[in-house]
Design a protein around this motif. Structure first.
Motif, PDB file in Angstrom:
ATOM      1  N   SER A 181     -20.098 -11.124 -10.374  1.00  0.00           N
ATOM      2  CA  SER A 181     -18.929 -11.435  -9.628  1.00  0.00           C
ATOM      3  C   SER A 181     -18.929 -12.015  -8.369  1.00  0.00           C
ATOM      4  CB  SER A 181     -18.014 -10.146  -9.522  1.00  0.00           C
ATOM      5  OG  SER A 181     -17.526  -9.643 -10.819  1.00  0.00           O
ATOM      6  N   GLU A 182     -20.078 -11.459  -7.549  1.00  0.00           N
ATOM      7  CA  GLU A 182     -20.620 -11.856  -6.118  1.00  0.00           C
ATOM      8  C   GLU A 182     -21.893 -11.623  -5.744  1.00  0.00           C
ATOM      9  OE1 GLU A 182     -19.949 -13.554  -3.742  1.00  0.00           O
ATOM     10  OE2 GLU A 182     -18.233 -12.619  -2.796  1.00  0.00           O
ATOM     11  N   VAL A 183     -22.222 -12.308  -4.996  1.00  0.00           N
ATOM     12  CA  VAL A 183     -23.653 -12.360  -4.440  1.00  0.00           C
ATOM     13  C   VAL A 183     -23.609 -12.016  -2.802  1.00  0.00           C
ATOM     14  CG1 VAL A 183     -25.790 -13.332  -4.140  1.00  0.00           C
ATOM     15  CG2 VAL A 183     -24.807 -13.363  -6.363  1.00  0.00           C
ATOM     16  N   VAL A 184     -24.689 -10.894  -2.380  1.00  0.00           N
ATOM     17  CA  VAL A 184     -24.717 -10.808  -0.851  1.00  0.00           C
ATOM     18  C   VAL A 184     -26.210 -11.458  -0.738  1.00  0.00           C
ATOM     19  CG1 VAL A 184     -25.123  -9.174   0.866  1.00  0.00           C
ATOM     20  CG2 VAL A 184     -23.572  -8.875  -1.116  1.00  0.00           C
ATOM     21  N   ILE A 185     -26.124 -12.751   0.024  1.00  0.00           N
ATOM     22  CA  ILE A 185     -27.452 -13.423   0.291  1.00  0.00           C
ATOM     23  C   ILE A 185     -28.191 -12.729   1.470  1.00  0.00           C
ATOM     24  CG2 ILE A 185     -28.249 -15.483   0.948  1.00  0.00           C
ATOM     25  CD1 ILE A 185     -25.447 -16.865  -0.029  1.00  0.00           C
ATOM     26  N   GLY A 186     -29.307 -12.253   1.387  1.00  0.00           N
ATOM     27  CA  GLY A 186     -30.081 -11.635   2.264  1.00  0.00           C
ATOM     28  C   GLY A 186     -29.626 -10.056   2.568  1.00  0.00           C
TER      29      GLY A 186
END
Length: 400
Positions: free
Chosen positions: A293-298
Motif C-alpha cells: 500500500s505504501e513505501v517509506v523511502i529511506g
C-alpha cells in the motif's frame, strides 16, 4: 517510427488514463465500452521497466491481460531465461495493473491470440522484439491496425541489471558513466558492429511524477490492520513477492507499508556491491506490487517507537532471512518485540538476491552470447529500415 498505432509519451500516460484531455488519444473506443488490452513477453527478471510498460498499457483501456512465454519458447528465440516459467508467471500476477495472466503465450503475437482473449489491441514498448530468424513478432497485428505503443522506461533493462551483477563494484550507482562500467556493459550486451538503441545503458532519473504514477494514493481506513515490513528489497524478485503475499494474508484488511533502507545502509549490512538497484529503482519495484500500500523511502534501520506511533503500526513482520544488528550491535526489532507486535513470517520461499546473482554468474557465458545475438539481430533490422528510408527518399526525389 510508429506504424498503425498512436504513441503516448510516458508522462502523458497518467493514472487517469492516457486519453484524458491533454494526453494522446490511445484508444478511440475508451469511454464507450470496456476496452481489453493484450501485452506479452518473457518478463524474465521483472523490473520496474516492465511494470511501467504494464502501467502505461492499462491506462489505454480498462482490462489488461498479460501473456507470458514458456522457458522453451524463450530459449528457442533468445536464449536461457534467468527465472523459470512458474516464477515468471507468479511475478507478473503480482503486478498491480495486471487483471489476468495467460501462461504459455505464443512468442509471435497474432490476431488469433487477440481474438481468443477478446482483446481490442496489443500494447508493446517502443523497442523491437524479433523471432529467432529476425522477424518482428508484432508484424501481423501492426499490419491490421491492432497495435499500440508505449514509451520504454529509460535507464533500466535486463541487460543492464545483469551487467551490474557481473561487474560487482561498490560504485555502480554513482558511477555508471565511469569507463570500467561502460566498457563492461559494452562487452556484455553489444555485438562487434554498432550499438542498438534498444540494448543501450542509460542512467535512470527518478521524478516525483513517476512515484505518483506508481503509488496507490490510498490512505489507511478505519478497520485496516497496518503492517510494517522493512528491508532492501533489492532486485525485487519472487522471494519478495511470496513474503509480501504471506504478510498481506496476516489480516482481513491489510495495509502493508514497506520501509526501504537507503543504499549506504544496505551496503553496510549486505556488503559486496549491494544494493544492485538504487533506492529510487527499489521504490518503484516495490510500489508496483499489488500487496503493497505504501513505501517509506529511506526508512530507519531500527524499527523504533517513533516509527510505530507515527504510522500507527499494528503488526511488524520479518521473514526467515538473517536480521543484521544495527551499527551499535543492537537488535533493530527490539521495540516491536517488546511491544508484542512482532511476527516472523515463513513464506516457504528461500530465494535471495544472492541466489539470483549466483544464477547469473553461473550462466554468464550463455547470457553474453544471448545478448550479442540479440544486438546483431536488432542492428540488422535498423540497417534494413535505413535502406528502405533511403529508397523511398530516392523514389520521391526521382518523382520530382
Amino acid at each position: 517510427m510508429i506504424k498503425n498505432g498512436h504513441h503516448a509519451t510516458d508522462d502523458q500516460q497518467d493514472d487517469a488514463g492516457c486519453c484524458e484531455p491533454g494526453g494522446s488519444v490511445c484508444s478511440p473506443e475508451k469511454g464507450t465500452r470496456n476496452v481489453r488490452l493484450w501485452c506479452d513477453g518473457c518478463y524474465d527478471m521483472v523490473h520496474y521497466g516492465h511494470s511501467n510498460q504494464l502501467r502505461q498499457a492499462k491506462a489505454m483501456g480498462e482490462y489488461l491481460i498479460v501473456g507470458v512465454h514458456t522457458d522453451a519458447e524463450i530459449s528457442k528465440h533468445k536464449g536461457p531465461p534467468v527465472f523459470t516459467q512458474e516464477e515468471r508467471y507468479k511475478m507478473v500476477r503480482a503486478i498491480k495493473w495486471v487483471d489476468e495472466m495467460v501462461e504459455g503465450a505464443p512468442y509471435v503475437t497474432t490476431l488469433e491470440t487477440l481474438d481468443k482473449y477478446n482483446c481490442d489491441f496489443c500494447v508493446h514498448g517502443d523497442d523491437i522484439t524479433l523471432t529467432v530468424d529476425g522477424k518482428d513478432t508484432y508484424a501481423e497485428v501492426k499490419r491490421e491496425g491492432r497495435y499500440r505503443e508505449c514509451k520504454r522506461t529509460q535507464g533500466v533493462s535486463t541487460t543492464d541489471l545483469v551487467g551490474r551483477m557481473l561487474l560487482m563494484t561498490k560504485t555502480h550507482h554513482s558511477n555508471m558513466d565511469n569507463p570500467d562500467y561502460q566498457q563492461h556493459t559494452d562487452n556484455f550486451g553489444k555485438g562487434p558492429k554498432g550499438h542498438s538503441p534498444w540494448t543501450g545503458v542509460s542512467q535512470f532519473l527518478q521524478t516525483s511524477q513517476k512515484i505518483i504514477q506508481f503509488a496507490s494514493g490510498k490512505e489507511p481506513q478505519p478497520g485496516d490492520t497496518i503492517i510494517y515490513v522493512a528491508g532492501a528489497f533489492d532486485l525485487f524478485h519472487i522471494g519478495h513477492v511470496d513474503f509480501l503475499e504471506m504478510v498481506y494474508k496476516q489480516a482481513e484488511r491489510p495495509y502493508v507499508i514497506v520501509g526501504l533502507h537507503f543504499d549506504q545502509e544496505v551496503n553496510r549490512y549486505k556488503g559486496k556491491n549491494y544494493p544492485i538497484m538504487n533506492i529510487h529503482e527499489r521504490t518503484l519495484s516495490v510500489l508496483a506490487c499489488r500487496y503493497v500500500s505504501e513505501v517509506v523511502i529511506g526508512a530507519p534501520y531500527a524499527v523504533g517507537k517513533d516509527l510505530l506511533d507515527h504510522f500507527k503500526v499494528d503488526l511488524v513482520c520479518h521473514g526467515k532471512t538473517e536480521v543484521f544488528p544495527d551499527k551499535d550491535m543492537s537488535d533493530p526489532y527490539a521495540e516491536p518485540k517488546k511491544s508484542g507486535v512482532f511476527r516472523t513470517i515463513n513464506s516457504g520461499n528461500n530465494l535471495t538476491t544472492d541466489d539470483i546473482v549466483q544464477r547469473i554468474i553461473e550462466n554468464r557465458l550463455q547470457f553474453e552470447a544471448r545478448n550479442q545475438k540479440k544486438e546483431a539481430k536488432e542492428m540488422a533490422v535498423i540497417e534494413a529500415m535505413k535502406r528502405r528510408e533511403h529508397q523511398s527518399e530516392g523514389a520521391a526525389q526521382a518523382a520530382h
